[in-house]
Design an enzyme around this catalytic site. Structure first.
Site, PDB file in Angstrom:
ATOM      1  N   HIS A   4      -3.157   1.476   8.161  1.00 40.15           N
ATOM      2  CA  HIS A   4      -1.849   1.844   7.592  1.00 40.15           C
ATOM      3  C   HIS A   4      -1.001   2.384   8.739  1.00 40.15           C
ATOM      4  CE1 HIS A   4      -4.060   2.716   3.588  1.00 40.15           C
ATOM      5  NE2 HIS A   4      -3.352   1.607   3.437  1.00 40.15           N
ATOM      6  N   GLU A  59       0.822  -1.219   0.000  1.00 36.42           N
ATOM      7  CA  GLU A  59       0.000   0.000   0.000  1.00 36.42           C
ATOM      8  C   GLU A  59       0.853   1.264   0.000  1.00 36.42           C
ATOM      9  OE1 GLU A  59      -3.838  -0.032   1.280  1.00 36.42           O
ATOM     10  OE2 GLU A  59      -4.017  -2.030   0.451  1.00 36.42           O
ATOM     11  N   CYS A 114      -2.410  11.174   4.257  1.00 38.02           N
ATOM     12  CA  CYS A 114      -2.907  10.203   3.264  1.00 38.02           C
ATOM     13  C   CYS A 114      -3.005  10.813   1.878  1.00 38.02           C
ATOM     14  CB  CYS A 114      -4.309   9.721   3.625  1.00 38.02           C
ATOM     15  SG  CYS A 114      -4.413   8.905   5.200  1.00 38.02           S
TER      16      CYS A 114
HETATM   17  O1  SUG Z   1      -7.803   2.791   1.697  1.00 38.28           O
HETATM   18  N1  SUG Z   1     -10.534   4.931   2.293  1.00 38.28           N
HETATM   19  C1  SUG Z   1      -9.115   4.743   2.115  1.00 38.28           C
HETATM   20  C2  SUG Z   1      -8.350   5.657   3.031  1.00 38.28           C
HETATM   21  C3  SUG Z   1      -6.875   5.695   2.702  1.00 38.28           C
HETATM   22  C4  SUG Z   1      -6.065   6.325   3.794  1.00 38.28           C
HETATM   23  N2  SUG Z   1      -4.704   6.391   3.405  1.00 38.28           N
HETATM   24  C5  SUG Z   1      -3.650   6.401   4.259  1.00 38.28           C
HETATM   25  N3  SUG Z   1      -3.756   6.047   5.488  1.00 38.28           N
HETATM   26  N4  SUG Z   1      -2.465   6.711   3.767  1.00 38.28           N
HETATM   27  C6  SUG Z   1      -8.723   3.278   2.355  1.00 38.28           C
HETATM   28  O2  SUG Z   1      -9.327   2.644   3.244  1.00 38.28           O
HETATM   29  C7  SUG Z   1     -12.880   4.592   1.742  1.00 38.28           C
HETATM   30  C8  SUG Z   1     -13.742   4.717   0.505  1.00 38.28           C
HETATM   31  C9  SUG Z   1     -15.204   4.561   0.812  1.00 38.28           C
HETATM   32  O3  SUG Z   1     -15.585   3.834   1.715  1.00 38.28           O
HETATM   33  O4  SUG Z   1     -16.028   5.166   0.044  1.00 38.28           O
HETATM   34  C10 SUG Z   1     -11.418   4.399   1.417  1.00 38.28           C
HETATM   35  O5  SUG Z   1     -11.083   3.825   0.409  1.00 38.28           O
END
Ligand code: SUG
Length: 399
Positions: A228, A164, A322
């Protein structure tokens, strides 16, 4: 060398789909109305602030969503045939969280003297796994100068070989910390990052093994929603902060934030560790924290804090860190990138007007199937490629 922040522009189909099990914010906001215009403006305001503070800020365009190319690959021809859940998933604006697009290491750390980037496969969640191909093709265009950049394709898509990107990696005083949740030989339901994927990236990037560390995330925390490691630690330059419960077997010194100073529950509820620590010219540091952190007592921090409002992204589990892919580059490497992607006051103004002209301020899930939304999104992305001087990067522009 300078830190460069590549932020993802939030796409016109930003919504709350509940697509990410293991990510508590995503699940708890599923089905709520979203505000794509507000989300994109909030992201842009953060980028503007970084620019004003003297940081080098660049932008990355959203992906083409709803993704008809993915629906076609699945044998669908019209939106009516597609089950709702699947349609919503291929409409996710998740490429906005560019910390998950790739992992980059600086040229000074690789034995071939080049910047290496590995595009993440994001295989654990369907809606995110759709990103890697388009990101790879966009990055081929952006990082095309092979004298300075080596671009590695996403790793294998099977067998729990999840990767990721920068969200599970930190560079601390020239050392690389790769955070992982499981081995492919002992898969965990919740973990997104495989040890073997991190090891492959370290090898491919030609890093010094003496300065490369593989650190296991605390599995209890992954189950509590730390999907993460950038939700529980941050670093920049000489600074490295992490919660005392974050990891197993950490052998690098840093600032351990104890439960007494900041209880885990509060840290997770406010997304404190997803703050973006900026290293600015003259060795100045500023912490950009989610506005939710205003309730915390943070007088122990050795640097000034500014608060940013990213509510729309936060409701999907994405805070300040993020939204950006960090790169550490020399001036020559910066010059080898398309200059049209770097944020300047005129580009900020152009993007602001573009968002205001093209984005809706209210979307519920059923709107995603509205053919007008697809039309609006394509019109917007078409214009954006002109603003960013990117040429035809989307499949629909080639028809
Ligand atoms: O991968 N949320 C993302 C958030 C990413 C956060 N990134 C970091 N921590 N670097 C995920 O879970 C939610 C989309 C939704 O439910 O509509 C989502 O994909």
């Amino acid at each position: 060398m300078r830190e460069i922040y590549f932020d993802g522009i939030v796409g016109p189909t930003h919504h709350f789909g509940g697509h990410s099990p293991g990510n508590r914010a995503s699940i708890s906001h599923a089905g709520m109305p979203s505000n794509p215009k507000g989300a994109a403006l909030q992201g842009l305001e953060k980028m503007k602030r970084v620019m004003e503070l003297g940081g080098v800020q660049a932008v990355l365009p959203p992906h083409d969503r709803p993704s008809y190319s993915h629906l076609q690959a699945l044998g669908f021809h019209t939106p009516e045939e597609v089950p709702d859940d699947l349609f919503f998933a291929v409409s996710s604006a998740s490429p906005m969280w560019r910390a998950n697009s790739a992992l980059a290491t600086p040229s000074c750390d690789s034995s071939d003297g080049r910047v290496h980037l590995s595009v993440a496969n994001l295989l654990t969640h369907f809606h995110r796994s759709l990103e890697s191909e388009e990101t790879f093709s966009l990055f081929k265009q952006i990082f095309s100068n092979s004298e300075h950049f080596v671009l590695h394709p996403p790793l294998f898509f099977g067998g729990n070989f999840g990767d990721e990107g920068a969200a599970n990696h930190l560079r601390v005083k020239g050392h690389h910390l790769f955070f992982y949740g499981h081995s492919i030989f002992e898969p965990s339901f919740f973990s997104r990052q495989a040890l073997e994927a991190s090891q492959a990236i370290a090898r491919n990037h030609l890093l010094d093994t003496q300065k490369t560390h593989f650190v296991r995330q605390n599995p209890d925390l992954i189950e509590k929603g730390v999907f993460h490691s950038d939700l529980i630690a941050f670093a920049a330059g000489e600074h490295f902060f992490y919660h005392e419960k974050a990891f197993q077997d950490l052998d690098l010194p840093g600032y351990k934030v104890t439960e007494e100073v900041l209880p885990l529950k509060k840290a997770l509820a406010t997304y404190f560790f997803n703050s973006q620590l900026l290293k600015l010219p003259g060795d100045e540091y500023v912490l950009l924290a989610p506005r939710e952190c205003q309730t915390l007592s943070l007088d122990w921090l050795p640097m000034p804090i500014e608060y940013v409002d990213l509510d729309e992204s936060m409701r999907n589990g994405g805070g300040p860190a993020c939204l950006r892919l960090p790169l550490l580059l020399t001036d020559e490497e910066i010059q080898a990138l398309p200059q049209s992607l770097f944020l300047t006051p005129p580009l900020y103004n152009a993007l602001k007007s573009w968002i205001e002209a093209h984005y809706r301020d209210h979307i519920v899930l059923s709107d995603l199937k509205d053919p007008h939304l697809l039309f609006e999104a394509h019109e917007a992305l078409d214009e954006l490629t002109e603003i960013l001087a990117l040429g035809s990067i989307y499949p629909f522009q080639k028809n």
